[in-house]
Design a protein around this motif. Structure first.
Motif, PDB file in Angstrom:
ATOM      1  N   VAL A  37       0.844  -1.202   0.000  1.00 29.01           N
ATOM      2  CA  VAL A  37       0.000   0.000   0.000  1.00 29.01           C
ATOM      3  C   VAL A  37       0.874   1.245   0.000  1.00 29.01           C
ATOM      4  N   ASP A  38       1.903   1.229   0.833  1.00 27.09           N
ATOM      5  CA  ASP A  38       2.811   2.374   0.924  1.00 27.09           C
ATOM      6  C   ASP A  38       3.504   2.612  -0.417  1.00 27.09           C
ATOM      7  N   ALA A  39       3.923   1.517  -1.067  1.00 28.80           N
ATOM      8  CA  ALA A  39       4.592   1.639  -2.364  1.00 28.80           C
ATOM      9  C   ALA A  39       3.647   2.215  -3.415  1.00 28.80           C
ATOM     10  N   THR A  40       2.396   1.761  -3.388  1.00 28.92           N
ATOM     11  CA  THR A  40       1.408   2.256  -4.346  1.00 28.92           C
ATOM     12  C   THR A  40       1.147   3.742  -4.135  1.00 28.92           C
ATOM     13  N   PHE A  41       0.990   4.128  -2.869  1.00 31.21           N
ATOM     14  CA  PHE A  41       0.750   5.546  -2.586  1.00 31.21           C
ATOM     15  C   PHE A  41       1.923   6.401  -3.058  1.00 31.21           C
ATOM     16  N   GLU A  42       3.125   5.902  -2.843  1.00 27.76           N
ATOM     17  CA  GLU A  42       4.303   6.657  -3.267  1.00 27.76           C
ATOM     18  C   GLU A  42       4.304   6.838  -4.787  1.00 27.76           C
ATOM     19  N   GLY A  43       3.935   5.788  -5.526  1.00 26.21           N
ATOM     20  CA  GLY A  43       3.841   5.904  -6.980  1.00 26.21           C
ATOM     21  C   GLY A  43       2.803   6.925  -7.394  1.00 26.21           C
ATOM     22  N   ILE A  44       1.623   6.901  -6.734  1.00 27.57           N
ATOM     23  CA  ILE A  44       0.557   7.865  -7.045  1.00 27.57           C
ATOM     24  C   ILE A  44       1.013   9.284  -6.712  1.00 27.57           C
ATOM     25  N   ARG A  45       1.651   9.452  -5.554  1.00 27.45           N
ATOM     26  CA  ARG A  45       2.096  10.788  -5.114  1.00 27.45           C
ATOM     27  C   ARG A  45       3.085  11.384  -6.123  1.00 27.45           C
ATOM     28  N   LYS A  46       4.009  10.547  -6.609  1.00 23.54           N
ATOM     29  CA  LYS A  46       4.995  11.014  -7.585  1.00 23.54           C
ATOM     30  C   LYS A  46       4.320  11.371  -8.920  1.00 23.54           C
ATOM     31  N   ALA A  47       3.312  10.558  -9.288  1.00 23.30           N
ATOM     32  CA  ALA A  47       2.641  10.795 -10.571  1.00 23.30           C
ATOM     33  C   ALA A  47       1.921  12.135 -10.595  1.00 23.30           C
ATOM     34  N   ILE A  48       1.396  12.584  -9.475  1.00 18.92           N
ATOM     35  CA  ILE A  48       0.633  13.838  -9.446  1.00 18.92           C
ATOM     36  C   ILE A  48       1.444  14.999  -8.869  1.00 18.92           C
ATOM     37  N   SER A  49       2.752  14.766  -8.618  1.00 17.32           N
ATOM     38  CA  SER A  49       3.566  15.790  -7.935  1.00 17.32           C
ATOM     39  C   SER A  49       3.598  17.111  -8.694  1.00 17.32           C
ATOM     40  N   GLY A  50       3.535  17.061 -10.019  1.00 14.13           N
ATOM     41  CA  GLY A  50       3.543  18.307 -10.770  1.00 14.13           C
ATOM     42  C   GLY A  50       2.199  18.991 -10.801  1.00 14.13           C
ATOM     43  N   PHE A  51       1.202  18.296 -10.322  1.00 17.61           N
ATOM     44  CA  PHE A  51      -0.174  18.809 -10.356  1.00 17.61           C
ATOM     45  C   PHE A  51      -0.657  19.229  -8.965  1.00 17.61           C
ATOM     46  N   ALA A  52      -0.323  18.396  -7.971  1.00 14.61           N
ATOM     47  CA  ALA A  52      -0.720  18.695  -6.593  1.00 14.61           C
ATOM     48  C   ALA A  52       0.177  17.920  -5.642  1.00 14.61           C
ATOM     49  N   ASP A  53       0.494  18.541  -4.495  1.00 16.68           N
ATOM     50  CA  ASP A  53       1.324  17.895  -3.482  1.00 16.68           C
ATOM     51  C   ASP A  53       0.402  17.341  -2.384  1.00 16.68           C
ATOM     52  N   ILE A  54       0.296  16.029  -2.323  1.00 14.95           N
ATOM     53  CA  ILE A  54      -0.643  15.370  -1.404  1.00 14.95           C
ATOM     54  C   ILE A  54       0.129  14.591  -0.343  1.00 14.95           C
ATOM     55  N   GLN A  55      -0.322  14.690   0.912  1.00 14.40           N
ATOM     56  CA  GLN A  55       0.296  13.934   2.003  1.00 14.40           C
ATOM     57  C   GLN A  55      -0.722  12.974   2.611  1.00 14.40           C
ATOM     58  N   LEU A  56      -0.277  11.752   2.910  1.00 12.24           N
ATOM     59  CA  LEU A  56      -1.130  10.777   3.608  1.00 12.24           C
ATOM     60  C   LEU A  56      -0.942  10.966   5.100  1.00 12.24           C
ATOM     61  N   GLU A  57      -2.004  11.370   5.799  1.00 14.85           N
ATOM     62  CA  GLU A  57      -1.925  11.651   7.232  1.00 14.85           C
ATOM     63  C   GLU A  57      -2.327  10.435   8.078  1.00 14.85           C
ATOM     64  N   GLU A  58      -3.381   9.757   7.666  1.00 13.53           N
ATOM     65  CA  GLU A  58      -3.855   8.598   8.429  1.00 13.53           C
ATOM     66  C   GLU A  58      -4.346   7.527   7.469  1.00 13.53           C
ATOM     67  N   TYR A  59      -4.266   6.300   7.936  1.00 13.98           N
ATOM     68  CA  TYR A  59      -4.697   5.160   7.129  1.00 13.98           C
ATOM     69  C   TYR A  59      -5.336   4.146   8.077  1.00 13.98           C
ATOM     70  N   HIS A  60      -6.578   3.714   7.761  1.00 12.52           N
ATOM     71  CA  HIS A  60      -7.295   2.827   8.673  1.00 12.52           C
ATOM     72  C   HIS A  60      -8.082   1.785   7.880  1.00 12.52           C
ATOM     73  N   VAL A  61      -8.047   0.535   8.342  1.00 10.14           N
ATOM     74  CA  VAL A  61      -8.751  -0.563   7.661  1.00 10.14           C
ATOM     75  C   VAL A  61      -9.752  -1.204   8.607  1.00 10.14           C
TER      76      VAL A  61
END
Length: 485
Positions: free
Chosen positions: A410-434
């Motif tokens: 999950v962390d790896a996937t989020f990192e890939g998504i974050r990098k893909a949109i870095s030029g468009f928006a800077d997003i931070q993951l604050e909490e994660y719950h299942v």
């Protein structure tokens, strides 16, 4: 007569405390039952204490104690201040000879002596023939007549081991009701699954009283189910029983909870599936008219209709279920929800209301105007591999492919998504719950994420059986919310 507290309690493994008997008695009285057999006073001091507690309630119903044809049993019943006794005499030769080790004349004398004794002490007496369905009917009729002559107020025919059939039952009760001057009662057991049918047949033949238990509990296969007989009389025979039918389900649940006896899911009227629908064609009919696949309204016995979704679900099923959840969807959203429901159904799962709500809310988030769309992703993870994810997104109409590594898939996937949109928006993951909505390794899981962007924060969700896919869904939903905001 309701005998849940006596014959019902004789179900193996059931032992009701005094306060539990009182709770059930109050509910039976509120239901409108005429006679409550509160127990058998001869059993024990604890049983007598419970019967006394019931009589002390001052209920409208007549309170009765079971008695053998022995003075001692009647004396114990008198100690409990009951209104009546159910005086039971074995009447088949098998019971008379083998159980009592007496003959017919001796049995008759015992029964009449006990009846006279009880009447002399002010009790209402219902003289009952145990194992009557295997008894000589002429002898039984003679015993009943003699009992009435010495004061019996009612007589009862007991099908103790459930051997009657409806045709024979009707014949017997036509004969008995014409020969006996007091009300004749029927008491059935369900060994062959015929207790309700035989009870109805007895009433058709002239019986004026029926012995029953809530949920049909009792020894072996149980007794006649009160709720079934009542609803058959009310709905199929259009006979007003005086019972508050809309309280039947509550009474069933109370008895089930206090006795610890689960009600079978397919039991008529009060079982879990009685007003539960899954198949699409049935629900389509229900949308037009609920009577298409329901013989009575669930509200008539204090229940609600349930829609359970699975692989048979169609748009009608899902539409009705969503409507009952208060959710409105358009055609594209409905198609996505139906697809997800069927996917779960194909894995052998049933989708509950909680599942459906979670799925629907996730889908409703997806179908907002989205600037970031997930096209595909791949994750590689293992005990010796660094979790790596590749993602392909459409970001504001432009396709972007990126990869990321992380502490887990999950962390790896989020990192890939974050990098893909870095030029468009800077997003931070604050909490994660299942949360697992349902049990099992194939459970529907709900993932909640809290994302932030430039001081703004949103919470979004995803719902799938695949935890990684649910996580990606939640993250993409959250990103689109932040971008819109």
């Amino acid at each position: 007569m309701d005998t849940t507290l006596r014959d019902g309690e004789q179900t193996p493994g059931v032992a009701l405390k005094t306060e539990e008997k009182v709770w059930i008695a109050r509910k039976l009285d509120d239901l409108g039952v005429d006679i409550i057999e509160a127990g058998s006073a001869i059993t024990s001091e604890g049983e007598r204490e419970a019967i006394r507690a019931v009589t002390a309630e001052g209920l409208d119903a007549e309170i009765c104690s079971y008695c053998r044809i022995m003075q001692q049993d009647v004396d114990y019943a008198l100690e409990c201040d009951v209104d009546s006794i159910h005086l039971v005499a074995p009447v088949s030769d098998l019971h008379i000879n083998v159980k009592l080790k007496k003959d017919r004349e001796a049995l008759k004398e015992m029964a009449l002596n006990a009846t006279e004794y009880a009447k002399d002490h002010g009790l209402i007496v219902e003289l009952s023939g145990e194992d009557a369905s295997r008894a000589d009917l002429d002898f039984l009729t003679d015993l009943y007549k003699a009992g009435v002559e010495v004061g019996a107020d009612r007589v009862c025919f007991c099908d103790t081991v459930g051997l009657l059939v409806p045709e024979k039952t009707t014949e017997i009760f036509k004969e008995l009701s014409s020969a006996i001057d007091v009300p004749v009662a029927i008491h059935c057991h369900n060994d062959f699954g015929m207790a309700v049918s035989n009870t109805i047949a007895a009433l058709n033949g002239g019986a004026k009283e029926a012995h029953m238990t809530i949920n049909g509990i009792g020894e072996r296969a149980g007794n006649t189910a009160l709720e079934e007989v009542v609803m058959v009389l009310e709905w199929l025979y259009k006979y007003n029983t005086g019972i508050k039918t809309d309280e039947l389900y509550k009474t069933s649940r109370l008895v089930s909870r206090l006795t610890g006896l689960a009600v079978a899911s397919n039991k008529p009227l009060v079982g879990g599936n009685a007003f539960t629908h899954e198949a699409g064609i049935h629900v389509h009919g229900l949308l037009a008219d609920t009577s298409t696949y329901e013989p009575i309204t669930p509200e008539s016995i204090g229940r609600e209709r349930q829609i359970v979704l699975g692989k048979h679900a169609g748009k009608s099923s899902v539409t009705l279920a969503l409507k009952e959840l208060g959710l409105d969807v358009d055609e594209s959203q409905l198609n996505e929800i139906v697809g997800r429901v069927k996917e779960l159904g194909d894995h052998g799962k049933r989708v509950t209301d909680a599942d459906l709500q979670t799925i629907a809310e996730a889908v409703l988030d997806i179908y907002r105007e989205s600037k970031v769309k997930l096209e595909e992703f791949t994750v590689v993870s293992g005990n010796k591999a660094i979790p790596t994810a590749s993602v392909r997104l459409t970001v504001d109409g432009k396709e972007i492919v990126e990869a990321g590594i992380g502490d887990g898939p999950v962390d790896a996937t989020f990192e890939g998504i974050r990098k893909a949109i870095s030029g468009f928006a800077d997003i931070q993951l604050e909490e994660y719950h299942v949360d697992a909505i349902t049990g099992g390794t194939d459970a529907l899981v709900e993932v909640l994420v809290k994302l932030s962007r430039e001081g703004k924060m949103v919470t979004s969700r995803g719902a799938r059986t695949d935890i990684i896919l649910a996580s990606v869904e939640a993250i993409i939903n959250g990103i689109n919310q932040l971008i819109q905001d």
